[in-house]
Design a protein around this motif. Structure first.
Motif, PDB file in Angstrom:
ATOM      1  N   SER A   1      13.526  -4.761 -15.185  1.00  0.00           N
ATOM      2  CA  SER A   1      14.192  -4.933 -16.473  1.00  0.00           C
ATOM      3  C   SER A   1      13.845  -3.788 -17.415  1.00  0.00           C
ATOM      4  CB  SER A   1      13.792  -6.265 -17.107  1.00  0.00           C
ATOM      5  OG  SER A   1      14.353  -6.412 -18.391  1.00  0.00           O
TER       6      SER A   1
ATOM      7  N   TYR B   1      15.600   0.497 -15.057  1.00  0.00           N
ATOM      8  CA  TYR B   1      16.382  -0.740 -15.176  1.00  0.00           C
ATOM      9  C   TYR B   1      17.367  -0.903 -14.015  1.00  0.00           C
ATOM     10  CZ  TYR B   1      19.986  -3.973 -16.707  1.00  0.00           C
ATOM     11  OH  TYR B   1      20.880  -5.001 -16.749  1.00  0.00           O
TER      12      TYR B   1
ATOM     13  N   VAL C   1      12.465  -8.871 -13.496  1.00  0.00           N
ATOM     14  CA  VAL C   1      13.175 -10.153 -13.433  1.00  0.00           C
ATOM     15  C   VAL C   1      12.820 -10.813 -12.108  1.00  0.00           C
ATOM     16  CG1 VAL C   1      15.425 -11.287 -13.452  1.00  0.00           C
ATOM     17  CG2 VAL C   1      15.066  -9.223 -14.828  1.00  0.00           C
TER      18      VAL C   1
ATOM     19  N   ASN D   1      19.224  -2.401 -19.984  1.00  0.00           N
ATOM     20  CA  ASN D   1      18.143  -1.940 -20.842  1.00  0.00           C
ATOM     21  C   ASN D   1      18.074  -0.424 -20.879  1.00  0.00           C
ATOM     22  OD1 ASN D   1      17.362  -4.480 -21.506  1.00  0.00           O
ATOM     23  ND2 ASN D   1      15.599  -4.568 -20.161  1.00  0.00           N
TER      24      ASN D   1
ATOM     25  N   ILE E   1      10.925 -13.382 -16.614  1.00  0.00           N
ATOM     26  CA  ILE E   1      10.340 -12.044 -16.590  1.00  0.00           C
ATOM     27  C   ILE E   1       8.848 -12.137 -16.315  1.00  0.00           C
ATOM     28  CG2 ILE E   1       9.914  -9.933 -17.924  1.00  0.00           C
ATOM     29  CD1 ILE E   1      12.854 -10.342 -17.387  1.00  0.00           C
TER      30      ILE E   1
END
Length: 630
Positions: free
Chosen positions: A109, A84, A119, A265, A67
């Motif tokens: 993310s 997300y 990501v 998420n 991340i």
């Protein structure tokens, strides 16, 4: 459209693939145009781009994804479309204004107003992005979602001799859905229509629809249907088109005492929401500390394996193989424990294709807000299910379709709408609404719901002021309220109408009294179908000292932004005013249905009757408002 309705399932699916291909090509061309011609500043205003951004810390999350965090630095950061699962690309802007895209791409993310976690594909990508300045992030074309939808349509088309083939022929063909005879469940806390809908869901062998007009308690009904289903089945899959909709239903199910596992998420990042995400549960598993240590050791050993003598490297390779085997075994164990221990698996429709769900099937799939989901997206999740329950309202907002030709061809017509129109016995209409004064409700009920809605006793005559009219049309005809096209945002604006709206708002606030508004938390919604008008209203409100004490009770947004919400008082600015009578996408009456039904006690519509009343819907709406004294 009638010709399409009589198509065989095979021909219908072929047409869906063709329309989806048109949408894909159109969006790909739009992305190219935005990247090459539109410019960074305009994309920032449209919410498609963050610029400039500052890279922050990088780390591995619980799923072993690398991340990289980013912060945007604008003082007045506009709303954005990052959430997300959406793919992003990176760029830098040269001194002469040219945009240079980096090689690396990532996937969102998490994103809030100013911070985004992405990501990244690897350490090299992190270094490339950290070295670029000034840096920007732009939404990329979502190839993964399109690829998944095309795969789902192919799977459904090819299905033979299995449950998916049966569902295809029931949902798209002439096969009649089956229902079993069960003793009715009594749910005295629901009204009769809601209770009947829950029982219809329980009796359905193949498909059932919970049709929930505004304010009728669709979510309440769906939660009870899921709860009662789980008395008969060990686990269900619950999906929706958007992350926001998944979050909403997941939180309601958790409040009902069910164990929910959220794949992906959440948009609403609260401790409560995070507590049932897959990532947080993964980190909380007893085997996770060992897994985390093994992953760290694997990265260290992998770096060492590129150095040393031949025999040392061979020894490290054997060590790496043992580490990988143990890591895989732990991941499989944790994944099985998390999935087996949940009553509800919750994900977006595209998210239901997540690798952690591979090979998993569910007796029942619930799709919330099904009237906002592309048919192809619905089939992604249906592939995993034995039966399908759809909830939503096809008389409200349709799916987002960007290609006009694909929309006209039927791409925005959802699976729920097709089934509701062709398999009437599968549909339960909720008929008692708990949101609006009956005068606000009645026109919508007549136009969209065959006049079958009724206002609950507690809201039927509810108002803010004595002798007030629940619904008013402020006609701007002859007031020199002209619309303008704003190329920068590809939208329309009517500044004079916006100023008139603010004057009407001030007058209504004075009639109620600012102290009473604050004490009783009377909230206001200012709605326009056009983004440019929304942005202008926001800027004027921000500069208005008289409304500053009420700022947290005033919300300004588009119709789409108000879907699923409600306010005590709603003002709608329709914007369109021209000699030709053009009303653009105001002719999509489902949007107007959403806008009008956000109001609980007072609805004020501003628009030029001379332009709008050329359309029968607005002409009849104007006549209705005049008839009731508005």
């Amino acid at each position: 459209m009638k010709a399409q309705e009589t198509q065989s399932p095979a021909l219908h699916l072929q047409r869906q693939q063709m329309l989806l291909r048109m949408e894909y090509e159109y969006e790909k061309e739009e992305f190219r145009r935005q990247t090459e011609a539109v410019g960074v500043a305009r994309n920032v205003k449209r919410g498609l781009c963050w610029y400039p951004v500052t890279p922050g810390r990088s780390y591995y999350n619980s799923l072993n994804q690398l991340i990289l965090e980013f912060t945007r630095t604008e003082d007045d950061a506009p709303e954005h479309s990052f959430e997300y699962g959406r793919p992003v690309c990176f760029f830098r802007q040269t001194p002469d204004g040219k945009v240079e895209h980096l090689r690396s791409q990532g996937t969102v993310s998490y994103a809030d107003d100013r911070r985004m976690a992405v990501v990244m594909p690897g350490a090299g990508a992190v270094l490339e992005v950290q070295d670029a300045w000034p840096l920007g992030i732009q939404l990329a074309l979502d190839e993964t979602s399109y690829r998944t939808m095309f795969e789902a349509l192919e799977d459904v088309s090819r299905a033979r001799g299995n449950r998916l083939a049966e569902l295809r022929d029931i949902l798209l063909g002439t096969v009649t859905p089956g229902f079993r005879e069960l003793y009715p469940v009594r749910l005295p806390w629901l009204n009769a229509a809601q209770e009947a809908a829950v029982n219809r869901v329980l009796c359905a062998r193949d498909v059932a629809i919970v049709h929930g007009p505004p304010g009728t308690g669709k979510t309440t009904t769906l939660v009870e249907a899921i709860y009662e289903t789980l008395r008969r089945e060990p686990q269900v899959l619950v999906c929706a088109q958007s992350n926001t909709a998944v979050d909403w239903i997941a939180e309601k199910l958790a409040d009902r005492g069910l164990s929910v596992l959220r794949i992906g998420n959440p948009v609403r990042v609260t401790d409560k929401m995070l507590s049932f995400t897959y990532e947080r549960r993964f980190e909380g598993h007893p085997a996770y500390p060992e897994l985390w240590g093994l992953r760290r050791e694997l990265r260290r050993a992998a770096a060492q394996s590129r150095r040393g003598t031949f025999s040392e490297r061979e020894s490290l390779r054997s060590h790496l193989a043992r580490l990988r085997d143990r890591i895989t075994a732990l991941e499989v164990q944790i994944n099985a424990d998390l999935l087996d221990g949940a009553h509800v698996i919750a994900a977006t429709l595209v998210g239901s294709n997540h690798r952690v769900l591979q090979g998993r099937r569910f007796g029942t799939l619930f799709i919330d807000e099904a009237a906002q989901a592309l048919e192809a997206a619905s089939w992604i999740a249906i592939r995993r299910a034995g039966r399908v329950i759809l909830a939503g309202d096809h008389c409200q907002l349709p799916p987002t379709v960007k290609c006009p030709e694909a929309a006209r061809g039927g791409l925005e017509r959802t699976l729920m709408e097709r089934i509701a129109l062709r398999k009437g016995k599968a549909t339960s209409l909720l008929t008692v609404q708990y949101r609006m004064h009956q005068d606000i409700m009645r026109f919508s009920s007549r136009w969209f719901y065959q006049d079958r809605l009724e206002a609950a006793k507690e809201v039927r005559y509810r108002g803010i002021l004595d002798w007030d009219r629940p619904i008013t049309w402020v006609d701007t005809t002859g007031m020199d309220c002209r619309e303008e096209y704003v190329g920068e945002t590809a939208s329309r604006i009517n500044r004079a109408e916006a100023e008139l709206l603010l004057r009407e708002l001030h007058q209504y606030v004075q009639r109620i009294g600012a102290r009473r508004i604050v004490d009783e938390r009377i909230d206001f919604g200012l709605i326009s179908p056009y983004k440019a008008q929304v942005q202008y209203l926001r800027s004027r409100l921000k500069a208005d000292p008289g409304l500053r004490p009420l700022r947290d009770l005033l919300t300004v947004n588009t119709v789409d932004g108000f879907q699923g919400q409600e306010r005590d008082v709603v003002f709608i600015s329709l914007v369109r005013a021209n000699a030709e009578g053009r009303i653009g996408f105001l002719s999509d009456l489902r949007r107007m249905n959403v806008a009008m039904t956000r109001a609980r006690m007072k609805l004020v519509i501003l628009g030029e009757a001379a332009t709008l009343s050329r359309h029968p819907f607005y002409r009849q709406l104007l006549e209705y408002i005049r008839d009731i004294g508005g």
